[in-house]
Enzyme design. Structure first.
Site, PDB file in Angstrom:
ATOM      1  N   CYS A  35       7.343 -38.453  19.279  1.00  0.00           N
ATOM      2  CA  CYS A  35       6.399 -39.555  19.206  1.00  0.00           C
ATOM      3  C   CYS A  35       5.295 -39.255  18.203  1.00  0.00           C
ATOM      4  O   CYS A  35       5.126 -38.132  17.761  1.00  0.00           O
ATOM      5  CB  CYS A  35       5.797 -39.793  20.572  1.00  0.00           C
TER       6      CYS A  35
HETATM    7  N1  LIG Z   1       9.291 -38.397  22.903  1.00  0.00           N
HETATM    8  C1  LIG Z   1       8.101 -38.001  23.242  1.00  0.00           C
HETATM    9  O1  LIG Z   1       7.491 -37.209  22.565  1.00  0.00           O
HETATM   10  C2  LIG Z   1       7.471 -38.493  24.521  1.00  0.00           C
HETATM   11  C3  LIG Z   1       8.284 -38.476  25.742  1.00  0.00           C
HETATM   12  N2  LIG Z   1       8.910 -37.221  26.015  1.00  0.00           N
HETATM   13  C4  LIG Z   1       9.263 -39.618  25.802  1.00  0.00           C
HETATM   14  O2  LIG Z   1      10.453 -39.412  25.746  1.00  0.00           O
HETATM   15  O3  LIG Z   1       8.854 -40.717  25.978  1.00  0.00           O
END
Ligand SMILES: NC(=O)C[C@H](N)C(=O)O
Length: 593
Positions: A2
């Site tokens: 993200c």
């Molecule tokens: N992808 C990320 O960094 C945030 C979280 N683990 C999600 O899958 O929503």
């Protein structure tokens, strides 16, 4: 992965000054750069706070921006997460320390836990019990504080620009958006949790009208591990300082594990296997049914092969695993290759011949048979033999010289504030490898077909050299200072992890809307290996390919990966030929402006 972006500045919307324009345009660019990291959803929460003396006039504006690459849970997720006035911009993965069910999202669960906290120590306690990579910005409503931090190993990127007279804004972002003379991004340090206390800020700003000063006086660094708390994941482990006994049985061959190492090999395998399992399970499906969800940065070296093999044990057998193997058209190298073996010539003649070749024309056909391609294909065979039923998509990522040149500016922007020649050669290799765009073959002699990997998770074998003494410098240390020097070097290695390359690598790889995961850098793996006596991990008296990271070599051979177990260390930029494309000499030199 993200994207996280936060800004705080003191501009009124109607101000229209040139410095306001600069802040607004930088914020727009930073939103865009972060959007690439989270293609699923992007949004902002803006808070304008009024001057208590004049309620119509906003005196500061805070924006929380988040982009989401959904890798956990089944439901659609909107970033930033919001709950009862608390706001969390989360770029991370929780692999331990907080219960997250297979259908649940870690960011959502984390915010629930954080929002329930009444004191700063409780928040610090939550993060000190979390295992996993992260970078976040969090607004805690009850305390009226903004907290931001990275995990103790710095496995995710987070940059901060602290306000200056030229650019009076606090900017926190996963990635930069190119250079600007007034923008001073630096990596957020990992040794504390950074805090901005809003009431202190407001008091100072109301009195002085000086944004820079108000920010300075209201920011503090909270220790990650307050004295009375026992927090397992607040800091990386210390290396076992015990000096080995004068005599101990030496490893004779990698095929035979001495009795005193049998337990440690098994335990190491169990911990590494669990770390890999945690990193490949429950990945939501975003591509077509039966397509790959997991990929590996695959040079055919020992680290990436072990990671690929352990991933295989936990990814459903009917699902392919993509192996990214990158090779660069490097005109300088190709000219040298064309000459065949000049190493046999006397030194002077070698030099003359090399120079003549470097000045001459390149070969007509580019070659991608770089060292990593050769070992990659050998290891592919070994994996195929050991893992019947698994489809391994060996993705040949071939990068023509011109494409490297075209991507250079973008890659240089992404890796900021890292700016050396070596940063660039590594960043280029990672940029193209992680993109996962190349060709695959159904059989070794079959014609290649174009392929773009849909996998969002990219596993990397990084970390094993640091933990287990895989670098030449560990052997050198033994040479000049014996075991105490090796132990000191290994401690330095762990201490340096957070400031070395991980932030840069994250910024590069995430620009493709993908996320790197490092099984060797699970804090459990790190503390297990750190805690072992040094002579269990390595033996600098044995030759390279045996004594360096010996424990991993024994484990690898035990798994049946015989060829992989004795591969020698080769840096990615040399294995892929991304280094020294144009004859650059010093890796640590800064790139030309
Ligand atoms: N992808 C990320 O960094 C945030 C979280 N683990 C999600 O899958 O929503």
């Amino acid at each position: 992965m993200c994207g996280v972006f936060f800004s705080l500045h003191g501009y009124d919307i109607e101000e229209n000054t040139s410095s306001q324009e600069l802040v607004y345009s930088l914020c727009a660019n930073l939103r865009k750069a972060n959007a690439e990291r989270g293609p699923d959803r992007q949004s902002s929460i803006v808070r304008r706070i009024s001057d208590p003396q004049d309620l119509k006039r906003p005196v500061r504006t805070a924006e929380f921006y988040g982009s989401e690459l959904r890798l956990r849970g089944e439901a659609a997720i909107q970033q930033p997460h919001e709950l009862n006035g608390n706001i969390l911009c989360w770029n991370g993965e929780i692999f331990g320390g907080l219960e997250v069910g297979p259908q649940e999202n870690d960011g959502v669960k984390l915010l629930e836990a954080l929002a329930a906290a009444k004191e700063a120590d409780e928040i610090i306690g939550i993060f000190g019990r979390l295992e996993g990579p992260y970078g976040f910005v969090y607004y805690h409503a009850a305390l009226n504080q903004i907290l931001f931090a990275r995990d103790p190993l710095g496995r995710r990127s987070l940059l901060v620009h602290r306000p200056t007279a030229e650019l009076p804004a606090l900017l926190i972002s996963s990635v930069s958006s190119g250079t600007h003379p007034n923008l001073n991004f630096e990596e957020v340090s990992t040794d504390c949790i950074h805090c901005l206390d809003i009431p202190t800020f407001d008091r100072s700003y109301a009195v002085t009208s000086n944004f820079v000063e108000a920010c300075e006086s209201s920011t503090s660094q909270l220790p990650r591990c307050p004295q009375d708390l026992k927090l397992p994941y607040a800091a990386p482990a210390n290396v076992n300082p015990a000096i080995p006994p004068a005599e101990f049985p030496q490893v004779q061959t990698l095929g035979q594990i001495p009795i005193y190492l049998q337990g440690p090999v098994d335990e190491f395998l169990a911990i590494l296997d669990k770390a890999t399992w945690l990193r490949v399970r429950d990945i939501p499906r975003t591509g077509a049914e039966g397509s790959a969800r997991v990929s590996v940065l695959f040079s055919g070296g020992i680290d990436s092969t072990v990671v690929a093999y352990l991933a295989h044990k936990h990814v459903p057998l009917d699902e392919p695993i993509d192996l990214f193997n990158v090779g660069f058209e490097n005109p300088r190298k190709m000219k040298l290759q064309q000459a065949g073996n000049i190493g046999a010539l006397p030194r002077r003649q070698q030099k003359q011949k090399k120079q003549a070749l470097e000045n001459g024309p390149p070969p007509a056909e580019p070659s991608y048979r770089v060292p990593d391609r050769v070992t990659g294909l050998q290891e592919l065979e070994e994996l195929r033999r050991l893992c019947p039923g698994r489809t391994w998509n060996f993705v040949e990522v071939n990068v023509p010289y011109e494409e490297t040149q075209n991507a250079r500016e973008r890659v240089e922007d992404l890796m900021l504030p890292s700016r050396t020649v070596m940063d660039l050669s590594l960043a280029l290799a990672l940029y193209f490898a992680a993109r996962g765009k190349g060709q695959i073959r159904s059989a070794p002699a079959a014609d290649p077909v174009p392929y773009t990997s849909p996998a969002r998770v990219v596993l990397s074998g990084l970390g094993s050299d640091e933990l287990l003494g895989g670098y030449g410098r560990h052997r050198t240390a033994y040479g000049y200072g014996g075991w105490p020097a090796v132990i000191e070097e290994l401690q330095l290695e762990i201490d340096r992890i957070p400031t070395r390359n991980l932030g840069r690598d994250d910024r590069i790889i995430s620009s493709h809307g993908k996320e790197t995961r490092h099984p060797f850098l699970s804090l459990d793996v790190v503390s297990f290996v750190a805690g072992l006596p040094v002579h269990y991990k390595m033996d600098p008296r044995l030759e390279t390919g045996t004594g360096d990271k010996m424990l991993l070599r024994l484990l690898t051979q035990k798994l049946g990966l015989v060829e992989a177990s004795c591969r020698k260390k080769r840096a990615m930029q040399f294995g892929s030929h991304s280094a020294r494309m144009d004859g650059e000499k010093k890796g640590d030199a800064a790139l030309a402006e």
